[in-house]
Write an enzyme that holds these catalytic residues in place. Structure first.
Site, PDB file in Angstrom:
ATOM      1  CG  LEU A  71      -2.090   0.799   1.143  1.00 29.95           C
ATOM      2  CD1 LEU A  71      -3.232   0.504   0.086  1.00 29.95           C
ATOM      3  CD2 LEU A  71      -2.785   0.403   2.542  1.00 29.95           C
ATOM      4  CG  ASP A  72       1.358   3.552  -3.649  1.00 30.70           C
ATOM      5  OD1 ASP A  72       2.148   2.624  -3.641  1.00 30.70           O
ATOM      6  OD2 ASP A  72       0.821   3.844  -4.604  1.00 30.70           O
ATOM      7  N   PRO A  73       2.477   5.001   0.405  1.00 30.37           N
ATOM      8  CG  PRO A  73       4.700   5.636   0.555  1.00 30.37           C
ATOM      9  CD  PRO A  73       3.815   5.000  -0.407  1.00 30.37           C
TER      10      PRO A  73
END
Length: 312
Positions: free
Chosen positions: A36-38
């Protein structure tokens, strides 16, 4: 050992969460089933200790998201990290136009990943090349978008709903529900709020880019909340702060496969890696008295062990 769905907060990488889980649980054996992207929040499924054997069977789980797509501006990362690299004046599309465009993306398709991604080409990570000012020729990947539902159109991101509650249809705008934390917007852009159900490997940042292109404007993903991974909903997830005491879910609950019950001789044979004769066809989970024995592939003649678990 448990499978623990975590509600990843804004700003942390998936690896940050894994490291916190390792410290909280006192083990190095922690993995996750999908990055999951930051700048995204929501469900990150962690597998702890013996549950790490499950990761290979869970990575292909479908996922559901709430996505805020900002129209009229884009960025190198295709999200709210910025900076803006292209801005054009744009009016919000009509609901009819937006729904028609979204409908065109439903189904199997080839999607080009973002340059800022962990994909490797020739031993090079795309994001490393992009940060150095270059770009790789990224091949399109086969994905499936199961559903895209337009939940709203706003004149700007600040006016778009951020408070939601879970319903039978999924997470829906509800002023009495939970308020999500989203990145600071890059500007005042018309914004589509979309509920998406997609296959593993789908980049929502690429989807935002492509939806904008279909509408004839640059676009970026202004916000993203992952609300479901396979069987695990955001409502079932624990906070990073509660990782140490989280009970999680048993291994069997994680596997969405047909089950077959083994007697003791069969269970022992599978745990020893043998190939017992069986008329079973396809991939199955084998259990013995409620315990996970193995994941097997059957060809109608014998069972081949894909993964086995030691008995208690």
């Amino acid at each position: 050992m448990p499978v623990i769905p975590v509600d990843k907060p804004l700003g942390l990488t998936s690896h940050d969460v894994v490291n916190r889980a390792r410290r909280a649980r006192g083990t190095r054996r922690v993995g996750h089933t999908g990055t999951l992207d930051p700048l995204a929040t929501g469900v990150l499924v962690l597998c702890v200790d013996d549950s790490t054997k499950l990761v290979q069977f869970m990575e292909a789980d479908s996922k559901e998201y709430l996505a805020w797509i900002a129209l009229g501006g884009t960025s190198p990362t295709l999200d709210a990290e910025g900076p803006l690299t292209e801005v054009v004046p744009v009016s919000p599309p009509s609901e009819e136009e937006a729904r028609a465009v979204l409908a065109g993306f439903v189904g199997p398709q080839a999607q080009v990943p973002p340059q800022y991604s962990a994909i490797q080409v020739g031993g090079q990570r795309a994001y490393a090349v992009a940060r150095a000012g270059g770009a790789l020729d990224l091949p399109a990947r086969n994905i499936v978008i199961h559903a895209l539902e337009l939940l709203g159109i706003s004149n700007r991101m600040a006016e778009s709903p951020r408070t939601f509650a879970r319903s039978s249809e999924g997470w829906t705008p509800d002023p009495t529900g939970r308020t999500f934390t989203l990145p600071e917007p890059l500007g005042e852009f018309p914004t589509l709020l979309v509920r998406a159900s997609v296959s593993s490997g789908t980049y929502l940042r690429s989807l935002a880019r492509d939806v904008g292109a279909a509408l004839g404007v640059p676009a970026h993903l202004a916000g993203l909340v992952r609300t479901r991974v396979g069987r695990y909903d955001l409502a079932d997830s624990v906070s990073v702060e509660d990782l140490a005491g989280a009970e999680g879910f048993p291994n069997l609950a994680a596997l969405d496969l047909p089950r077959m019950e083994a007697d003791e001789p069969l269970a022992r044979a599978l745990r020893q890696g043998k190939r017992p004769r069986s008329a079973v066809v396809g991939r199955h989970v084998v259990t013995r008295d409620g315990e996970l024995v193995a994941v097997v592939d059957g060809d109608g003649k014998e069972l081949r062990v894909v993964r086995a678990w030691a008995g208690a």
